[in-house]
Design an enzyme around this catalytic site. Sequence first.
Site, short mmCIF file in Angstrom:
data_model
loop_
_atom_site.label_atom_id
_atom_site.label_comp_id
_atom_site.label_asym_id
_atom_site.label_seq_id
_atom_site.Cartn_x
_atom_site.Cartn_y
_atom_site.Cartn_z
N ASP A 287 0.84 -1.21 0.00
CA ASP A 287 0.00 0.00 0.00
C ASP A 287 0.87 1.25 0.00
O ASP A 287 0.83 2.08 0.91
CB ASP A 287 -0.97 -0.01 1.18
CG ASP A 287 -2.37 0.42 0.75
OD1 ASP A 287 -2.47 1.09 -0.29
OD2 ASP A 287 -3.34 0.10 1.44
N ASP A 334 -4.98 -3.52 -3.99
CA ASP A 334 -4.51 -2.17 -4.32
C ASP A 334 -3.15 -2.09 -5.01
O ASP A 334 -2.78 -1.03 -5.50
CB ASP A 334 -4.40 -1.28 -3.06
CG ASP A 334 -5.75 -0.87 -2.51
OD1 ASP A 334 -6.76 -1.14 -3.16
OD2 ASP A 334 -5.78 -0.30 -1.41
N ASP A 558 -11.05 0.65 8.69
CA ASP A 558 -10.09 0.93 7.63
C ASP A 558 -8.83 1.60 8.17
O ASP A 558 -7.80 1.60 7.49
CB ASP A 558 -10.71 1.85 6.58
CG ASP A 558 -11.86 1.20 5.84
OD1 ASP A 558 -11.76 0.02 5.49
OD2 ASP A 558 -12.88 1.88 5.62
#
EC number: 3.2.1.-
Length: 620
Positions: A287, A334, A558
Amino acid sequence: MSASTGSLGRGRPRIGLSPKEICGMNVWRRLSVPRPALALTGAGVLVVGGLVTLPVTMAHAATQCEVSYTTNDWPGGFTASLSIKNTGEALDGWTLRFTFPNSSQQVVHGWSARYSQSGQNVAVQNESYNGLVPSGATIEIGFNGLWSGSNPKPTSFTLNEVACNGGGGPTTAPPTTTPPTTAPPTTPPPTTPPPTTAPPGGRVDNPYLNAVGYVNPEWKAKAESVSGGNRVSNTSTAVWIDRIAAIEGTDDSQSNGPMGIRDHLDEALSQGADYIQFVIYNLPGRDCAALASNGELAPDELPRYKAEFIDPIAAIQSDAAYQDLRIINIIEIDSLPNLHANTGSNPGATPTCELVKQNGAYVNGIGYALATLGAISNVYNYVDAAHHGWIGWDTNFSPVALLLKDAATASGSTLDDVHGFIVNTANYSALREPYFQITDTVNGQTIRQSTWVDWNQYVDELSFAQDFRDELVAKGFDSGVGMLIDTSRNGWGGSARPTAPGPTTDVDSYVDGGRVDRRIHAGNWCNQSGAGLGERPQAAPEPGIDAYVWVKPPGESDGSSEEIPNNDGKGFDRMCDPTYEGNARNGFNPSGALPDAPISGAWFPAQFQQLMQNAYPPLS
């Protein structure tokens, strides 16, 4: 995890088959607790893998061993698992040798060791990381192979040129003696002929169809701790493997910590589930454009990712005990879209994203994961493909599809190791926008000019997923490739949900008044205020879509709304702060995040309550 953070150039926001040939690289490095393997009968007869051989002569007492050899067979091929227990002195380097009984048997690809074959003779040498073996320790290795006619098991093994005898023998080599008259014949007993039907674990086109999903008991308990949670607590959600420690977990008789992969697989068998979902999520420099979900591995730790993360996962998932389970792996959320959207001249480019693009950590890491896990016949790999609000623009759509292909053909992987793709993982993009379409115009002006759409080609996930699937097929992926859509938090129901199109005074009023996605900005991804549970998991809901799934377990944060010290390596991202006024990635808009949130992955009951309240379709 942070569903996504990134930029797309021009200030655009980042939000957020048929059975395949087995020829894989399930690599495993693990020193495990010794388990029963090869043994001596009362007559001194060696028993290996269910076959019986004559006694063996030990040349050096310092090296003693036990070997267990088991296989999972299918017509023409097999996976072999070997457990080598060192019952002698500590080893500093080792070579295992054995001979195939059948001249057709071949090693195709091995893991956790270096394999060579000459005729029917096989030599297996340690890797650099598992050459040191303490006394009493066990090495787990394996390989995929081919056979014809029959696939009998080898009947004897040597370790460092010394025959394995189970240990416990004398300190000097015993004299060679005539075998006892009661010894069995030296030829292997007859083997079962190869099956005429597909073996357990063979892949189906859609692993979700007519199948019961695994219910994670840990998430179920959390859901039921919130009033009304029992309405959805029996829903199948994915298990996130986001760090090395998560592979083994800590759930045992002495603790009540998180379950590991094997714990979940055993529980799935106990439930009688047909499939189980894992998120494989720990790339080096993970990420690279966010802080809330940075991983434990540095950008240059690709060897560690392979040896300590992917290899042990593959070793567990390839256990024959789980061959009847459909194991679905969601590969590295991602990652690949980051390489396109957050590098180069894009406003959101970061040094970490630039580094992992240059050193190939993401492409090669994902390729290795696909090849290694894809070699397991009952595993289904779905690669993350972001969502419409990230790669729905013309400048991103095709380039990201090419990048996915690059990863799918890297580090030994082939396109056949990819069963499908998933969009909207852990994000909030609406499945459908019922009150406007990308082709709409207001007073002659296309709605693509609205602030919300910002020239994107898509306004929702279903249309994007179907079109992106076509693009992937055009790039070379199998025409039967399937798509998943994570609908765990994209329902956007409740009293704020529009019931009709917006006013036609201008494009912004029309879009903002009619859109069901009520985020302040499409670039907002963290603990979104007003979000609700989406469509419940279901198989084959639309053409090209294998399933709607709940990959992000609803109610898991999150990221923290303020910096919280922790031992899990979870950082603080201002996009999770409700007071944050934004950045270029979200058009300098407020974050829209809920307050009082814990670190990413931690249970957030207030969010779960909101998700149930705003569920669409509504909960009964």
